[in-house]
Design a protein around this motif. Structure first.
Motif, short mmCIF file in Angstrom:
data_model
loop_
_atom_site.label_atom_id
_atom_site.label_comp_id
_atom_site.label_asym_id
_atom_site.label_seq_id
_atom_site.Cartn_x
_atom_site.Cartn_y
_atom_site.Cartn_z
N GLN A 110 0.91 -1.28 0.01
CA GLN A 110 0.05 0.05 0.19
C GLN A 110 0.62 1.33 0.11
O GLN A 110 0.52 2.27 -0.72
CB GLN A 110 -1.06 -0.15 1.23
CG GLN A 110 -1.82 1.25 1.03
CD GLN A 110 -3.01 1.40 2.21
OE1 GLN A 110 -3.36 0.18 2.54
NE2 GLN A 110 -3.51 2.34 2.39
N GLU B 272 0.63 4.09 -2.93
CA GLU B 272 0.39 5.35 -2.60
C GLU B 272 1.57 6.34 -3.22
O GLU B 272 1.07 7.32 -3.69
CB GLU B 272 0.21 5.83 -1.09
CG GLU B 272 -0.91 5.19 -0.57
CD GLU B 272 -1.11 5.27 0.94
OE1 GLU B 272 -0.31 5.94 1.80
OE2 GLU B 272 -1.94 4.94 1.72
N GLY C 109 -5.52 3.06 -0.32
CA GLY C 109 -4.66 4.10 -1.12
C GLY C 109 -4.83 4.27 -2.59
O GLY C 109 -4.06 5.14 -3.21
#
Ligand code: UTP
Length: 292
Positions: A40, A44, A94
């Motif tokens: 994640q 992001e 995200g």
């Protein structure tokens, strides 16, 4: 051809043997740094760099990774009913609103170069980014966003680089560096995992790449290199002279979360960064005696 990087590839089909037994049932990329799995953080970073197409090269044994980016109706229903809007937003893991998710399998872990090749249908004739989620970089501007800004000026193949201790060159793809200006290092040659005495420098590639579509043709010959694996470094080396290639000295601190020490350091650094000013000082004080 547009120079904008929209597609990012996450090769996440490796075995994660250095983290056994933790990685027997949980993919390495799902290990958390603070409260988010490594994958994640990577997603992001890519979203912050402007990517909207997220290609996961995974394996059937590691489906937890795709589950993390799928709808979770059991959570959704309960959280909606309880009015927990903050927690509901966290379920997006995200991903930006306009994200396109593509999953492809690498049938066997034949090496990073092979994993990247497995994304060739998704990347097509466009340049694309690659993030190895187990390399984390801490900085206010994400490492990939820094690279994309640089890539818009220089094009070609671009890799994030940093100097590593001389006794660690055998873990990395290492540059034979040419001229350097403003953090951009011309690449004259590349060697995968050289012994310190054979390394052309200590300037090593870390897990961020921007690659042109030509790399897929080179990888499609499936030539093996160091460790009997199909290496991305070898494919990039073959293209030197045909495609401009540069190393990019990024701003920030890198953590190699593929090994225990780096993973611990990342957890400490990101925990401290996430804490508010008051609890940060208290946290540092509690950590200090543990380090003696
Ligand atoms: P690593 O070199 O860290 O290998 O891969 P690994 O298998 O994950 O871990 P160890 O060395 O056995 O502990 C760097 C990245 O490349 C992916 C991994 O999933 C990781 O994200 N990878 C590696 C693949 O997708 N396929 C491969 O064949 C090799």
């Amino acid at each position: 051809m547009s120079n904008k990087i929209k597609t990012v590839v996450f090769p996440v089909a490796g075995m994660g043997t250095r983290f056994l037994p933790a990685t027997k049932a949980v993919p390495k990329e799902m290990l958390p740094v603070v409260d988010k799995p490594l994958i994640q953080w990577a997603v992001e970073e890519a979203a912050a760099a402007g990517c909207t197409r997220f290609v996961f090269v995974t394996s059937p044994e590691k489906d937890a990774i795709m589950s993390h980016f799928s709808d979770a109706p059991h959570y959704q229903d309960v959280l909606e009913a309880r009015g927990k809007t903050k927690e509901l937003a966290l379920l997006k893991a995200g991903l930006p609103e306009n994200a396109e998710i593509i999953k492809t399998y690498q049938d066997a872990p034949l090496g990073l170069g092979h994993a990247i090749w497995c994304a060739h249908e998704a990347t097509g004739d466009k340049p694309f980014a690659v993030i190895l989620p187990d390399d984390m970089v801490q900085h206010t501007t994400g490492c990939l966003a820094q690279m994309v800004a640089q890539y818009e000026k220089c094009g070609g193949n671009l890799v994030a680089v940093e100097n590593v201790p001389a006794n660690q060159t055998h873990r990395y793809g290492v540059l034979d560096p040419g001229a350097e200006a403003d953090g951009l290092v011309e690449v004259k040659g590349l060697v995968e995992k050289p012994a310190p005495e054979d390394a052309p420098s200590t300037l090593a590639i870390i897990g961020r790449y921007i690659l042109g579509p030509q790399i897929m043709d080179t990888l499609s010959t499936f030539k093996t290199g160091a460790g009997g694996e199909i290496q991305i470094t070898d494919a990039m080396a073959e293209l030197i002279g045909t495609v401009p290639m540069n190393g990019f000295r990024f701003d920030g601190t890198r953590f190699d979360c593929g090994n225990r020490d780096g993973f611990l350091e990342a957890n400490l650094a990101f925990s401290i960064a996430a804490a508010d000013a008051d609890s940060r000082d208290a946290l540092k004080q509690r950590l200090r005696p543990l380090l003696d």
